[in-house]
Design an enzyme around this catalytic site. Structure first.
Site, PDB file in Angstrom:
ATOM      1  CG  ASN A  10     -13.469 -42.860  63.368  1.00 38.56           C
ATOM      2  OD1 ASN A  10     -14.313 -42.758  62.483  1.00 38.56           O
ATOM      3  ND2 ASN A  10     -12.228 -43.263  63.128  1.00 38.56           N
ATOM      4  CG  HIS A  99      -8.330 -42.374  61.267  1.00 35.63           C
ATOM      5  ND1 HIS A  99      -7.929 -43.639  60.912  1.00 35.63           N
ATOM      6  CD2 HIS A  99      -8.884 -42.478  62.497  1.00 35.63           C
ATOM      7  CE1 HIS A  99      -8.240 -44.481  61.894  1.00 35.63           C
ATOM      8  NE2 HIS A  99      -8.814 -43.797  62.874  1.00 35.63           N
ATOM      9  CD  GLU A 101      -9.034 -47.112  60.205  1.00 35.51           C
ATOM     10  OE1 GLU A 101     -10.097 -46.520  59.933  1.00 35.51           O
ATOM     11  OE2 GLU A 101      -8.889 -47.803  61.230  1.00 35.51           O
ATOM     12  CD  GLU A 171      -7.055 -42.485  66.651  1.00 34.93           C
ATOM     13  OE1 GLU A 171      -8.028 -42.729  67.358  1.00 34.93           O
ATOM     14  OE2 GLU A 171      -7.052 -42.644  65.416  1.00 34.93           O
ATOM     15  N   GLY A 177      -7.903 -50.841  66.869  1.00 35.34           N
ATOM     16  CA  GLY A 177      -8.686 -52.033  66.541  1.00 35.34           C
ATOM     17  C   GLY A 177      -8.002 -53.348  66.889  1.00 35.34           C
ATOM     18  CB  SER A 217      -7.601 -50.908  71.784  1.00 33.86           C
ATOM     19  OG  SER A 217      -7.367 -51.541  70.531  1.00 33.86           O
TER      20      SER A 217
HETATM   21  C1  PEP Z   1      -9.963 -45.161  65.611  1.00 33.50           C
HETATM   22  O1  PEP Z   1     -10.177 -45.711  64.545  1.00 33.50           O
HETATM   23  O2  PEP Z   1      -9.848 -43.922  65.656  1.00 33.50           O
HETATM   24  C2  PEP Z   1      -9.837 -45.992  66.810  1.00 33.50           C
HETATM   25  C3  PEP Z   1      -9.273 -45.475  67.856  1.00 33.50           C
HETATM   26  O3  PEP Z   1     -10.320 -47.271  66.712  1.00 33.50           O
HETATM   27  P1  PEP Z   1     -10.455 -48.346  67.918  1.00 33.50           P
HETATM   28  O4  PEP Z   1     -11.031 -47.618  69.112  1.00 33.50           O
HETATM   29  O5  PEP Z   1     -11.404 -49.372  67.383  1.00 33.50           O
HETATM   30  O6  PEP Z   1      -9.096 -48.865  68.205  1.00 33.50           O
END
Ligand code: PEP
Length: 255
Positions: A10, A99, A101, A171, A177, A217
């Site tokens: 992503n 997602h 976000e 997630e 992040g 992460s």
């Molecule tokens: C994401 O935004 O889907 C995600 C998993 O981000 P990160 O790997 O940076 O934690």
């Protein structure tokens, strides 16, 4: 893992069309021997979909393509939105839906996620449905109830055969992040519960076939520990997918 793992990047709001094409070329050089064992997808911003799609087609790359969002209507006066048919024409295989976000900053709800899931299927693409709890929900020990509710809301009314092709990304918001992750066993517990929820809704074939990704992460150093879990079928990777070397290492950890 009995199911073919999927490792999807992503890119969020990073990479111009030109930068995206370079990243995909570099990625291809590093992972080209792995296709039989693992599916690799990249999810660029809308503006880079065309350049990446063209590169994939002309160079016959085995990389799958995904968008990061979609609107559910076929067309109309919806300024700034992009329809499923527009994404299908660009040969998108996947669309990330819901997602955290988008839920946090753009007001997406289980209801709008459900509309998007159906719209994505209707154009022959597959949704990557994101679910996951906040830290407050986790601290209140309500993760399981919360995530099951998100899954039920997102998938309400889809067909059983669509559910067999589905991808769900678990997630935890507090892991995205941040460099923090659940233990692989803890992530697997939630993924097992997601599988059971899909099984209760659509039957055992869907539960056995759907792929559940862990996201939050994921790095080259920790990827293998998640991929070793029985209910985790790959990863949705944010930050580490922006660098060809680190994303390729994660892909290789799934082989
Ligand atoms: C994401 O935004 O889907 C995600 C998993 O981000 P990160 O790997 O940076 O934690």
């Amino acid at each position: 893992m009995a199911r073919r793992p999927l490792v999807a990047g992503n890119w969020k709001m990073y990479k111009t069309a030109g930068e995206g094409a370079i990243l995909v070329q570099n990625l291809e050089e590093r992972v080209s021997g792995s296709w039989d064992q693992v599916e690799v997808a990249v999810c660029p911003p809308f503006t880079a979909l065309k350049s990446v799609s063209t590169l994939i087609e002309l160079d016959r790359l085995q990389i799958s393509l995904g968008a990061q969002n979609v609107y559910w209507e076929e067309e109309g006066a919806f300024t700034g939105e992009v329809s499923p048919r527009m994404l299908a024409e660009l040969r998108c295989d996947y669309v990330i839906v819901g997602h955290s976000e988008r839920r946090e900053f753009f007001g997406e709800t289980n209801e709008t996620v459900n509309k998007k899931v159906k719209a994505v299927f209707s154009e022959g693409m597959l949704p990557i449905v994101c679910v996951g709890e906040s830290l407050a929900t986790r601290d209140a020990e309500e993760t399981d109830t919360f995530v099951r509710e998100q899954v039920r809301g997102a998938l309400e009314g889809i067909e059983a055969d669509q559910a067999t092709k589905l991808v769900v990304a678990y997630e935890p918001i507090w892991a995205i992040g941040t460099g923090r992750t659940p233990t692989p066993e803890g992530a697997n517990d939630v993924c097992r519960s997601i599988r059971a929820t899909v099984g209760a809704m659509f039957g055992p074939p869907a539960a056995m076939s759907l792929r559940i990704l862990y996201g939050g992460s994921v790095k080259p150093e920790n990827a293998k520990s998640f991929f070793g879990e029985p209910d985790i079928d790959g990863a949705l990777v944010g930050g580490a997918s922006l660098d060809a070397d680190s994303f390729a290492e994660i892909v290789k950890a799934a082989v």
